[in-house]
Write a protein that holds these residues in place. Structure first.
Motif, PDB file in Angstrom:
ATOM      1  N   ARG A  46      27.899 -42.302  23.033  1.00 56.10           N
ATOM      2  CA  ARG A  46      27.698 -40.827  22.073  1.00 56.10           C
ATOM      3  C   ARG A  46      29.112 -40.214  22.263  1.00 56.10           C
ATOM      4  NH1 ARG A  46      23.269 -39.301  19.715  1.00 56.10           N
ATOM      5  NH2 ARG A  46      23.787 -36.943  20.266  1.00 56.10           N
ATOM      6  N   HIS A  51      29.710 -37.549  19.196  1.00 58.44           N
ATOM      7  CA  HIS A  51      28.975 -37.141  19.065  1.00 58.44           C
ATOM      8  C   HIS A  51      28.522 -36.053  20.281  1.00 58.44           C
ATOM      9  CE1 HIS A  51      26.525 -40.143  16.494  1.00 58.44           C
ATOM     10  NE2 HIS A  51      27.656 -39.900  15.977  1.00 58.44           N
ATOM     11  N   LEU A  52      29.204 -36.369  21.296  1.00 58.95           N
ATOM     12  CA  LEU A  52      29.332 -35.522  22.578  1.00 58.95           C
ATOM     13  C   LEU A  52      30.784 -35.221  22.919  1.00 58.95           C
ATOM     14  CD1 LEU A  52      26.526 -37.017  24.951  1.00 58.95           C
ATOM     15  CD2 LEU A  52      26.384 -34.920  23.519  1.00 58.95           C
ATOM     16  N   GLN A  68      36.897 -33.667  14.647  1.00 64.98           N
ATOM     17  CA  GLN A  68      35.886 -33.154  14.972  1.00 64.98           C
ATOM     18  C   GLN A  68      34.966 -32.747  13.697  1.00 64.98           C
ATOM     19  OE1 GLN A  68      34.994 -32.454  18.407  1.00 64.98           O
ATOM     20  NE2 GLN A  68      36.351 -33.856  18.648  1.00 64.98           N
ATOM     21  N   ARG A  72      34.076 -39.655  10.547  1.00 67.91           N
ATOM     22  CA  ARG A  72      34.569 -40.219  11.914  1.00 67.91           C
ATOM     23  C   ARG A  72      34.769 -41.837  11.801  1.00 67.91           C
ATOM     24  NH1 ARG A  72      30.573 -36.392  14.998  1.00 67.91           N
ATOM     25  NH2 ARG A  72      31.902 -34.595  15.227  1.00 67.91           N
ATOM     26  N   GLN A  75      31.747 -45.262  14.329  1.00 63.10           N
ATOM     27  CA  GLN A  75      30.489 -45.056  14.208  1.00 63.10           C
ATOM     28  C   GLN A  75      29.554 -45.406  15.189  1.00 63.10           C
ATOM     29  OE1 GLN A  75      29.073 -43.786  10.820  1.00 63.10           O
ATOM     30  NE2 GLN A  75      31.036 -42.863  11.107  1.00 63.10           N
ATOM     31  N   TYR A  76      28.536 -44.828  15.531  1.00 64.02           N
ATOM     32  CA  TYR A  76      27.526 -44.840  16.498  1.00 64.02           C
ATOM     33  C   TYR A  76      26.160 -45.504  15.658  1.00 64.02           C
ATOM     34  CZ  TYR A  76      23.951 -43.817  20.056  1.00 64.02           C
ATOM     35  OH  TYR A  76      22.678 -44.332  20.743  1.00 64.02           O
ATOM     36  N   ALA A  84      17.577 -41.829  13.024  1.00 65.51           N
ATOM     37  CA  ALA A  84      18.749 -41.187  12.543  1.00 65.51           C
ATOM     38  C   ALA A  84      18.980 -41.171  11.096  1.00 65.51           C
ATOM     39  CB  ALA A  84      20.022 -42.292  12.928  1.00 65.51           C
ATOM     40  N   SER A 136      26.944 -47.641   8.424  1.00 65.18           N
ATOM     41  CA  SER A 136      27.928 -47.413   9.325  1.00 65.18           C
ATOM     42  C   SER A 136      29.384 -48.071   8.944  1.00 65.18           C
ATOM     43  CB  SER A 136      27.580 -47.956  10.738  1.00 65.18           C
ATOM     44  OG  SER A 136      27.447 -49.242  10.767  1.00 65.18           O
TER      45      SER A 136
END
Length: 197
Positions: A46, A51-52, A68, A72, A75-76, A84, A136
Motif C-alpha cells: 500500500r 495508499h499510505l 498525491q 497513480r 496500481q495495487y 475494492a 488496474s
C-alpha cells in the motif's frame, strides 16, 4: 524504476512495522516478495501504491515522488477484489472507473463482455480477480503491486491468470511486485525474490 528507499512505517508509536526497507522494480521486471504473516507485506504494498505515506523514507518512480492526486502509475491489486469494488455498480461501470479496457486485454485475461451487466457478487472469486486486474491495467499504469492475487484460487485459475498477466507485462513493459506465501509460485513468475523479515 519504482523504488522504495529506507521506508519506515508504524501504526502504533511503540511498534514499528517496517524499518529501513528498500527495494526496486524495473520496467517489465517481476520481483517476488515473501515473508511471514504480519511482517508488513501488505503495508509495504500500500505504501508503494501511494495508499499510505511512509513515516520516513521515499517511494519514487524514476526519482520523482508518486503523485498525491489523480491517476497513480502504481496500481495495487488486493487479495480480495470484491472489497475494492462498489457493490452497487455493475462490472462495466467498475471497469470504466479507471479506463475503457481494450478487447485484447479483455481477451488475454478472459473477462467476458457479458459480465459487464452483472454485479460483483454475481461473479466468482477468479472472475472478480480478472476484472480487478483488467481495471488496474489502464494506459498510464507502469507498475502493478499484486498482493496474493491468486492465493484463493485453484491451480488452473492461478496458472491462467499469471500466464496472461506476465504476457501483458512483457508487451507493455509493466513492472510487477508479486507478493505471495507460495515459494513455488514466485519461483515460476519472478526474476528475483525479496524476503521481508
Amino acid at each position: 524504476m519504482l523504488e522504495a528507499r529506507s521506508i519506515h512505517h508504524r501504526f502504533r508509536p511503540d511498534v514499528p512495522l517496517l524499518r529501513d526497507v528498500s527495494l526496486h522494480v524495473a520496467p517489465g521486471e517481476v520481483v517476488g516478495l515473501e515473508g511471514a504473516s504480519g511482517s508488513g507485506k501488505t503495508t509495504l504494498a500500500r505504501l508503494l501504491a501511494g495508499h499510505l505515506v511512509p513515516d520516513r523514507g521515499r517511494v519514487t518512480i524514476d526519482g520523482t515522488a508518486l503523485p498525491q492526486a489523480g491517476f497513480r502509475p502504481v496500481q495495487y491489486v488486493p487479495q480480495t477484489p470484491v472489497l475494492a469494488m462498489n457493490p452497487r455498480w455493475r462490472i462495466g461501470r467498475v471497469l470504466r472507473e479507471s479506463h475503457q479496457p481494450d478487447s485484447a486485454a479483455r481477451s488475454a485475461l478472459g473477462v467476458d463482455p457479458a459480465w459487464d451487466r452483472r454485479f460483483p457478487h454475481e461473479l466468482s472469486g477468479g472472475q472478480l480477480q480478472r476484472v480487478a486486474l483488467l481495471r488496474s491495467l489502464a494506459p498510464g499504469t507502469r507498475y502493478l503491486v499484486a498482493d496474493e492475487i491468486t492465493s484463493a484460487l485453484d491451480p488452473v485459475a492461478q496458472a491462467l491468470i499469471w500466464t496472461a498477466l506476465l504476457r501483458l507485462s512483457r508487451e507493455r513493459g509493466i513492472g510487477i511486485l508479486a507478493i505471495s506465501h507460495e515459494p513455488a509460485l514466485l519461483d515460476r513468475v519472478a526474476l528475483r525474490r525479496i524476503t521481508l523479515r
